[in-house]
Design an enzyme around this catalytic site. Structure first.
Site, mmCIF file in Angstrom:
data_model
loop_
_atom_site.group_PDB
_atom_site.id
_atom_site.type_symbol
_atom_site.label_atom_id
_atom_site.label_comp_id
_atom_site.label_asym_id
_atom_site.label_seq_id
_atom_site.Cartn_x
_atom_site.Cartn_y
_atom_site.Cartn_z
ATOM 1 N N ILE A 65 3.853 76.829 14.017
ATOM 2 C CA ILE A 65 2.408 76.762 14.541
ATOM 3 C C ILE A 65 2.004 77.619 15.426
ATOM 4 O O ILE A 65 2.764 77.926 16.300
ATOM 5 C CB ILE A 65 2.338 75.053 15.282
ATOM 6 N N ALA A 110 2.467 80.353 20.064
ATOM 7 C CA ALA A 110 3.083 79.888 18.532
ATOM 8 C C ALA A 110 4.449 78.839 19.137
ATOM 9 O O ALA A 110 4.805 79.170 20.188
ATOM 10 C CB ALA A 110 3.375 80.586 17.684
ATOM 11 N N LYS A 111 4.706 78.177 18.272
ATOM 12 C CA LYS A 111 6.078 77.523 18.446
ATOM 13 C C LYS A 111 6.517 77.159 17.016
ATOM 14 O O LYS A 111 5.865 77.227 15.871
ATOM 15 C CB LYS A 111 6.016 76.217 19.227
ATOM 16 N N GLY A 112 7.934 76.991 16.716
ATOM 17 C CA GLY A 112 8.516 76.526 15.672
ATOM 18 C C GLY A 112 9.779 75.611 15.805
ATOM 19 O O GLY A 112 10.065 75.486 17.074
ATOM 20 N N ASP A 151 14.813 78.599 21.549
ATOM 21 C CA ASP A 151 14.464 77.362 22.426
ATOM 22 C C ASP A 151 15.540 76.732 22.613
ATOM 23 O O ASP A 151 16.691 76.840 22.113
ATOM 24 C CB ASP A 151 13.229 76.873 21.861
#
Ligand code: NAD
Length: 421
Positions: A65, A110-112, A151
């Site tokens: 995202i 963003a992050k996933g 992460d």
């Protein structure tokens, strides 16, 4: 007060939106920008198969995202954890936008993530899952557009597999597509410890502002992963006294101080802290309620809540994790006079050194460790000073000040770029 819609607990995204709304209101942000920034820009959900060691095929669900790209390419980690879902990734992507802006590096957020417990996969399964997930999100990621990093549940080996997968598709090495890689494949010196080192730098600045000497200051840390362990290492090297640390299994406590190198060696050897000699076993709830100078939540979201904030007896909280404190808890901590250094500032050391790694990858020119650490220190100390002085000027807490500074910078970029078409 923020409440979750009926019948479901408060999500990280509820918390992120409540924090944004409060800061946007205080900034008197125009309504169109407010509506724009409450939404993420792109959300990719992928369902993909992975062959398991026993020959069976299992389906997994992953996400990538992007929240906002006004200030630069998207940047943010990849999480492997069973609780990963759309709302969590949305919140983490939004926090990345603010984090890059508050420390003033040219990235969007963003992050996933993949909903999986990596501890239940063999190394081969983990590699196949990673390579397939990387191919599925290759639509979005590249050194120019969106750059993942580690992460919770991911590490430098996983970043090396993602880099290799994208490089195989291109036919040449693309080191700048992810950061947090091993140094041998285009990673930077100092990245692995950067988030924890940043937490320690920010803690040092914060205790100074409170007039507490760091030498001998007592520290309790929730979470013994990348962030928690490196924060413990740096803080003890700076003279602080580690009195408690925990992982997902249990915690250990010794008011006279734990010997950090021994704790780390035990964790490495046994895979958990439980059983460490010379310490009392405590629960995570006990740890959060210990009397100490500095409390570092460095595990997951929603740990300090309306339920337990009253029991916190630390003088200072430095948020190593993203979103560990709910807005309800924030109000209680403020009332109790506990200084909270918010996540978007306190754990920004990771994204700052990721930025240095990306710059080095784009130039194929690598820095020594001294240069990395000196620049990390410079960027974080400046950001801490800017947030602290805005907090004082506006008479607000550091979370509000950090959010205001970040949102102001993103909004300025959006106004300058204008609305397309
Ligand atoms: P990690 O997977 O290396 O470690 C997480 C640790 O938390 C593990 O020791 C795990 O046992 C522990 N844990 C999980 N649930 C727990 C619980 N309920 N109570 C106590 N401990 C628990 O992850 P990490 O990279 O250290 O990330 C930790 C936090 O820091 C996350 O919120 C992450 O988003 C944030 N963060 C990480 C980075 C980074 O560079 N890795 C950067 C910024 C922020």
């Amino acid at each position: 007060m923020v409440t979750a819609p009926a019948q479901r607990p408060l999500s990280a995204y509820d918390v992120a939106l409540a924090q944004f709304d409060a800061a946007a209101e205080r900034l008197n942000l125009e309504d169109d920008l407010r509506q724009h920034l409450r939404q993420t820009k792109r959300e990719l959900t992928v369902h993909f198969p992975v062959r398991m060691d026993d020959g069976s095929v299992r389906m997994f669900t992953g996400y990538r995202i992007q929240h906002n790209l006004a200030r630069g390419p998207a940047k943010g980690g990849i999480r492997y954890h069973p609780a990963v879902d759309l709302d969590e990734v949305r919140a983490l992507a939004m926090w990345m936008t603010w984090k890059a802006a508050v420390v003033n590096i040219p990235y969007g957020g963003a992050k996933g993530g993949v909903a999986v417990d990596p501890k239940h996969l063999s190394l081969g399964e983990l590699e196949r899952l990673t390579r397939r997930y990387a191919s599925e999100i290759a639509l979005l990621i590249s050194p120019e557009s969106d750059i993942p990093a580690p992460d919770v549940g991911t590490n430098d080996q996983i970043m090396a597999w993602i880099m290799d997968t994208i490089s195989m598709q291109k036919g040449y090495s693309v080191p700048g597509v992810v950061t947090g890689k091993p140094v041998a494949v285009g990673g930077t010196l100092g990245r692995r410890e950067a988030t924890g080192r940043g937490v320690a730098i920010v803690a040092r600045e914060a205790v100074r502002s409170l007039g507490i000497p760091l030498q001998g200051a007592s520290v309790a840390i929730q979470g013994a992963g990348n962030v928690g362990l490196h924060a413990a290492q740096c803080l003890t090297q700076m003279g602080a006294r580690l009195i408690a640390i925990s992982d997902s299994v249990s915690g250990i406590y010794n008011p006279h101080g734990l010997d950090f190198p021994q704790v780390e060696a035990w964790k490495r050897e046994h895979g958990q802290l439980h059983g460490f000699p010379g310490a009392e076993a405590i629960t995570n709830d006990d740890l959060l309620a210990l009397p100490c100078d500095i409390l570092v939540p460095a595990a997951l979201e929603n740990q300090i809540t309306g339920r337990n904030a009253n029991q916190v007896r630390a003088r200072l909280i430095v948020e190593g994790a993203n979103g560990p404190t709910t807005p309800e808890a924030d109000a209680i901590l403020r009332e109790k006079g506990i200084l909270v250094v918010p996540d978007i500032l306190a754990n920004a050391g990771g994204v700052i050194v990721s930025y240095f790694e990306w710059v080095q990858d784009l130039q194929f020119y690598f820095w020594d460790l001294e240069e990395v650490n000196r620049n990390l220190e410079r960027v974080l100390v400046r950001a801490f000073g800017e947030v602290a002085s805005l907090a004082q000027q506006e008479g607000v807490d550091m979370r509000m000040a950090a959010s205001m500074l970040a949102i102001r910078r993103v909004a300025e970029a959006m106004r300058l770029r204008g609305l397309y078409p």
